[in-house]
Design a protein around this motif. Structure first.
Motif, PDB file in Angstrom:
ATOM      1  N   PRO A 371     -10.680 -14.316  -5.795  1.00 59.40           N
ATOM      2  CA  PRO A 371     -10.557 -12.913  -6.205  1.00 59.40           C
ATOM      3  C   PRO A 371      -9.103 -12.469  -6.386  1.00 59.40           C
ATOM      4  N   ALA A 372      -8.186 -13.021  -5.580  1.00 63.96           N
ATOM      5  CA  ALA A 372      -6.777 -12.657  -5.741  1.00 63.96           C
ATOM      6  C   ALA A 372      -6.293 -13.033  -7.132  1.00 63.96           C
ATOM      7  N   ARG A 373      -6.697 -14.214  -7.602  1.00 61.18           N
ATOM      8  CA  ARG A 373      -6.307 -14.662  -8.941  1.00 61.18           C
ATOM      9  C   ARG A 373      -6.929 -13.780 -10.024  1.00 61.18           C
ATOM     10  N   MET A 374      -8.200 -13.449  -9.817  1.00 66.28           N
ATOM     11  CA  MET A 374      -8.965 -12.748 -10.853  1.00 66.28           C
ATOM     12  C   MET A 374      -8.565 -11.274 -10.985  1.00 66.28           C
ATOM     13  N   PHE A 375      -8.223 -10.630  -9.874  1.00 68.86           N
ATOM     14  CA  PHE A 375      -8.071  -9.178  -9.876  1.00 68.86           C
ATOM     15  C   PHE A 375      -6.624  -8.694  -9.939  1.00 68.86           C
ATOM     16  N   ALA A 376      -5.645  -9.568  -9.767  1.00 68.48           N
ATOM     17  CA  ALA A 376      -4.247  -9.129  -9.672  1.00 68.48           C
ATOM     18  C   ALA A 376      -3.815  -8.326 -10.894  1.00 68.48           C
ATOM     19  N   THR A 377      -4.078  -8.862 -12.080  1.00 64.54           N
ATOM     20  CA  THR A 377      -3.666  -8.171 -13.316  1.00 64.54           C
ATOM     21  C   THR A 377      -4.393  -6.838 -13.467  1.00 64.54           C
ATOM     22  N   ALA A 378      -5.673  -6.798 -13.109  1.00 60.37           N
ATOM     23  CA  ALA A 378      -6.466  -5.570 -13.229  1.00 60.37           C
ATOM     24  C   ALA A 378      -5.893  -4.460 -12.349  1.00 60.37           C
ATOM     25  N   TYR A 379      -5.419  -4.809 -11.154  1.00 62.56           N
ATOM     26  CA  TYR A 379      -4.840  -3.797 -10.255  1.00 62.56           C
ATOM     27  C   TYR A 379      -3.554  -3.226 -10.856  1.00 62.56           C
ATOM     28  N   THR A 380      -2.753  -4.080 -11.456  1.00 62.95           N
ATOM     29  CA  THR A 380      -1.517  -3.600 -12.090  1.00 62.95           C
ATOM     30  C   THR A 380      -1.839  -2.685 -13.263  1.00 62.95           C
ATOM     31  N   LYS A 381      -2.778  -3.087 -14.083  1.00 63.38           N
ATOM     32  CA  LYS A 381      -3.180  -2.260 -15.229  1.00 63.38           C
ATOM     33  C   LYS A 381      -3.736  -0.912 -14.786  1.00 63.38           C
ATOM     34  N   MET A 382      -4.405  -0.906 -13.619  1.00 64.25           N
ATOM     35  CA  MET A 382      -4.979   0.322 -13.089  1.00 64.25           C
ATOM     36  C   MET A 382      -3.928   1.155 -12.348  1.00 64.25           C
ATOM     37  N   GLN A 449      -2.967   3.703  -2.627  1.00 62.32           N
ATOM     38  CA  GLN A 449      -1.639   4.059  -3.124  1.00 62.32           C
ATOM     39  C   GLN A 449      -1.399   3.465  -4.508  1.00 62.32           C
ATOM     40  N   LYS A 450      -0.796   4.298  -5.385  1.00 59.21           N
ATOM     41  CA  LYS A 450      -0.587   3.898  -6.777  1.00 59.21           C
ATOM     42  C   LYS A 450       0.879   3.588  -7.048  1.00 59.21           C
ATOM     43  N   LEU A 451       1.074   2.804  -8.090  1.00 62.77           N
ATOM     44  CA  LEU A 451       2.417   2.436  -8.514  1.00 62.77           C
ATOM     45  C   LEU A 451       3.093   3.597  -9.231  1.00 62.77           C
ATOM     46  N   SER A 452       4.402   3.706  -9.052  1.00 65.60           N
ATOM     47  CA  SER A 452       5.160   4.683  -9.825  1.00 65.60           C
ATOM     48  C   SER A 452       5.440   4.088 -11.209  1.00 65.60           C
ATOM     49  N   ALA A 453       5.865   4.927 -12.122  1.00 62.70           N
ATOM     50  CA  ALA A 453       6.164   4.452 -13.478  1.00 62.70           C
ATOM     51  C   ALA A 453       7.262   3.393 -13.450  1.00 62.70           C
ATOM     52  N   ALA A 454       8.250   3.586 -12.596  1.00 62.62           N
ATOM     53  CA  ALA A 454       9.353   2.629 -12.487  1.00 62.62           C
ATOM     54  C   ALA A 454       8.862   1.285 -11.951  1.00 62.62           C
ATOM     55  N   GLU A 455       7.941   1.328 -10.998  1.00 65.36           N
ATOM     56  CA  GLU A 455       7.398   0.089 -10.430  1.00 65.36           C
ATOM     57  C   GLU A 455       6.577  -0.678 -11.455  1.00 65.36           C
ATOM     58  N   ILE A 456       5.831   0.038 -12.287  1.00 67.89           N
ATOM     59  CA  ILE A 456       5.036  -0.613 -13.331  1.00 67.89           C
ATOM     60  C   ILE A 456       5.951  -1.330 -14.322  1.00 67.89           C
ATOM     61  N   VAL A 457       7.043  -0.652 -14.732  1.00 69.23           N
ATOM     62  CA  VAL A 457       8.002  -1.254 -15.660  1.00 69.23           C
ATOM     63  C   VAL A 457       8.644  -2.485 -15.035  1.00 69.23           C
ATOM     64  N   GLU A 458       8.986  -2.405 -13.732  1.00 67.85           N
ATOM     65  CA  GLU A 458       9.605  -3.528 -13.031  1.00 67.85           C
ATOM     66  C   GLU A 458       8.682  -4.739 -13.004  1.00 67.85           C
ATOM     67  N   ILE A 459       7.381  -4.505 -12.742  1.00 67.02           N
ATOM     68  CA  ILE A 459       6.409  -5.599 -12.699  1.00 67.02           C
ATOM     69  C   ILE A 459       6.254  -6.226 -14.078  1.00 67.02           C
ATOM     70  N   GLN A 460       6.190  -5.372 -15.113  1.00 67.83           N
ATOM     71  CA  GLN A 460       6.030  -5.888 -16.473  1.00 67.83           C
ATOM     72  C   GLN A 460       7.243  -6.710 -16.904  1.00 67.83           C
ATOM     73  N   ASN A 461       8.436  -6.276 -16.515  1.00 69.42           N
ATOM     74  CA  ASN A 461       9.656  -7.010 -16.859  1.00 69.42           C
ATOM     75  C   ASN A 461       9.683  -8.364 -16.140  1.00 69.42           C
ATOM     76  N   ARG A 462       9.277  -8.373 -14.868  1.00 67.10           N
ATOM     77  CA  ARG A 462       9.267  -9.618 -14.106  1.00 67.10           C
ATOM     78  C   ARG A 462       8.297 -10.610 -14.705  1.00 67.10           C
ATOM     79  N   LYS A 463       7.112 -10.122 -15.097  1.00 60.65           N
ATOM     80  CA  LYS A 463       6.116 -11.023 -15.695  1.00 60.65           C
ATOM     81  C   LYS A 463       6.600 -11.556 -17.042  1.00 60.65           C
ATOM     82  N   ALA A 464       7.323 -10.724 -17.791  1.00 61.85           N
ATOM     83  CA  ALA A 464       7.836 -11.153 -19.074  1.00 61.85           C
ATOM     84  C   ALA A 464       8.876 -12.267 -18.893  1.00 61.85           C
TER      85      ALA A 464
END
Length: 467
Positions: A371-382, A449-464
């Motif tokens: 489940p950790a593998r399957m749901f990680a991206t979904a949590y970030t998107k949410m 608890q939800k991610l802030s806009a800055a945290e979402i951008v940081e995660i997307q940059n790291r994945k890129a």
């Protein structure tokens, strides 16, 4: 692979399990072998060669090897500690000190503290839990209730300990700081423990001194004094193991030290021979006191006693390996993700997926990993912080593993505490309540608890960058 094909091995395995375990009262090995065979046929039909299928089974078994080593060492520990008089000493002083009315609360807290210190529910149940079963049975408390209190305490400590493998696994796989993960679990686990202790306090009232056969307790104490050398110094052996693990010595060498000390105590304190000490490690301790309850409690342990659990683990992991590496589990998880439209439904889906993985793959580690593998991206998107996922993995995976009779945890508990899953399940209060609390929080949004806009951008940059 389509959902229908992915579900066929599960349906066959579960149907065979119901007939074999529930109706015929036999072990779960054969249904799992049948399920593995069906899963292999489904994988073969979808283009996998036999060599590929074999490799899937080997990969599944490899995941369980750390658990197999712990299972073997726990069997050796039980044999050594019974032979060395450690378990008898714990039971002796437990009967002297603990009152029946407070026993369930006390044993739950003790197991919780020990498991928190050493980070292992299995080691706690295989040592302190075995002694607790002896004390409680001597007080006239039914075995399923005692087992439930032991399990609740052991899994509380395991879940909240920074030394626990499942706790580190859930945090690591979700890229969550370990102590952030533990603090976030306080919201579901502490209320669960308080509810459990309240239930055990109420249940314990019916086993007050006035309702207990004091003559039976005194007879048990007499038989312990007659059959073993009872000494508070023997309690230093479990204390030594706890201290070793608490000082970050790995669990395996710490248990080995406990086994060696227990065997030395059997020879030099109890007066047994070297042959008897080795026999206790191999085939378990053997005693004939004439007291049926004492004999049932102490005639156990050893490497041989764990072979049922070891074989069960290996068979279960061949089934889980094919499901995961052939893509069947991925297909099932994808359907679950389609139904998760909100943050609350996503978390509830995670909890359900964790339990479903426990039931299908028979191993709590896989119920966290997959489940950790399957749901990680979904949590970030949410827009959800990773600690929401890590907590859900533990609430839905670690805790519910004890409710599946063919899961390695359910089989281990049967082998060590001598109580079946369906018997202790109603009394494993913490394990029952915490997933429910987690569902309530998910649906109400409390502590989510939800991610802030800055945290979402940081995660997307790291994945890129990683891509």
């Amino acid at each position: 692979m389509s959902l229908i094909w992915a579900l066929i091995p599960l349906f066959v395995m579960i149907a065979c399990m119901i007939v074999t375990v529930v109706i015929l009262k036999q072990g779960p090995h054969i249904p799992l072998i049948i399920g593995t065979s069906v899963a292999a046929l489904v994988a073969w039909k979808h283009g996998f060669k036999w060599n590929d299928i074999e490799e899937m089974m080997y990969k599944g078994i490899k995941l369980a090897l750390p658990a197999v080593v712990i299972i073997i060492l726990v069997g050796l520990t039980i044999g050594a500690w019974i032979g060395g008089g450690v378990v008898a000493t714990m039971i002796y002083y437990g009967l002297k000190i603990i009152t029946p009315a407070l026993f369930l609360v006390t044993i739950c807290i003790i197991c919780g503290v020990v498991s928190l210190a050493i980070g292992s529910s299995w080691s706690t149940m295989g040592t302190i839990g075995v002694a607790g079963m002896g004390i409680g049975l001597s007080m006239g408390i039914p075995a399923p209730i005692i087992a439930g209190a032991v399990i609740s305490g052991a899994y509380f400590g395991d879940k909240m300990s920074p030394l626990s493998d499942t706790t580190n696994l859930a945090a690591g796989l979700t890229d969550t700081d370990l102590f952030v993960h533990i603090r976030h679990m306080f919201y579901t686990t502490i209320p669960g423990l308080l509810i459990a202790l309240t239930v055990y306090g109420i249940l314990g009232l019916q086993y007050r001194n006035s309702n207990i056969d004091q003559e039976s307790i005194q007879q048990t104490i007499f038989m312990l004094e007659k059959s073993f050398v009872i000494s508070p110094w023997l309690l230093l052996i479990p204390v030594a193991v706890i201290v070793l693990v608490a000082t970050k010595v790995p669990a395996i060498p710490a248990l080995v030290v406990g086994i060696i000390l227990g065997s030395l105590a059997q020879v030099f304190v109890q007066g047994g021979s070297l042959s008897e000490a080795i026999g206790a490690l191999q085939s378990g301790f053997v005693i004939d006191t004439g007291n049926a309850m004492v004999d049932d409690l102490f005639n156990r342990g050893g490497l041989d006693s764990m072979m049922y659990t070891v074989s069960m683990t290996l068979v279960a992991m061949t089934f889980g390996g094919i499901l995961e590496y052939s893509g069947m589990l991925q297909s099932i998880m994808n359907q679950i993700l389609k139904a998760a439209k909100t943050a609350g439904s996503l978390i509830v889906s995670t909890l359900i997926a964790c339990f479903a993985t426990n039931a299908s793959c028979s191993e709590q580690y896989i119920s966290i990993v997959v489940p950790a593998r399957m749901f990680a991206t979904a949590y970030t998107k949410m827009g959800l912080k990773s600690k929401n996922l890590s907590r859900a993995l533990e609430d839905g995976g670690t805790l519910t593993s004890v409710f599946v009779p063919w899961n390695t945890c359910g089989v281990f508990i049967l082998g060590t505490l001598g109580v079946g899953t369906f018997e202790y399940a109603p009394y494993a209060v913490l394990n029952l309540v915490v997933p429910i609390i987690s569902v309530i929080y998910a649906l109400t949004g409390f502590t989510i608890q939800k991610l802030s806009a800055a945290e979402i951008v940081e995660i997307q940059n790291r994945k890129a960058i990683e891509a």
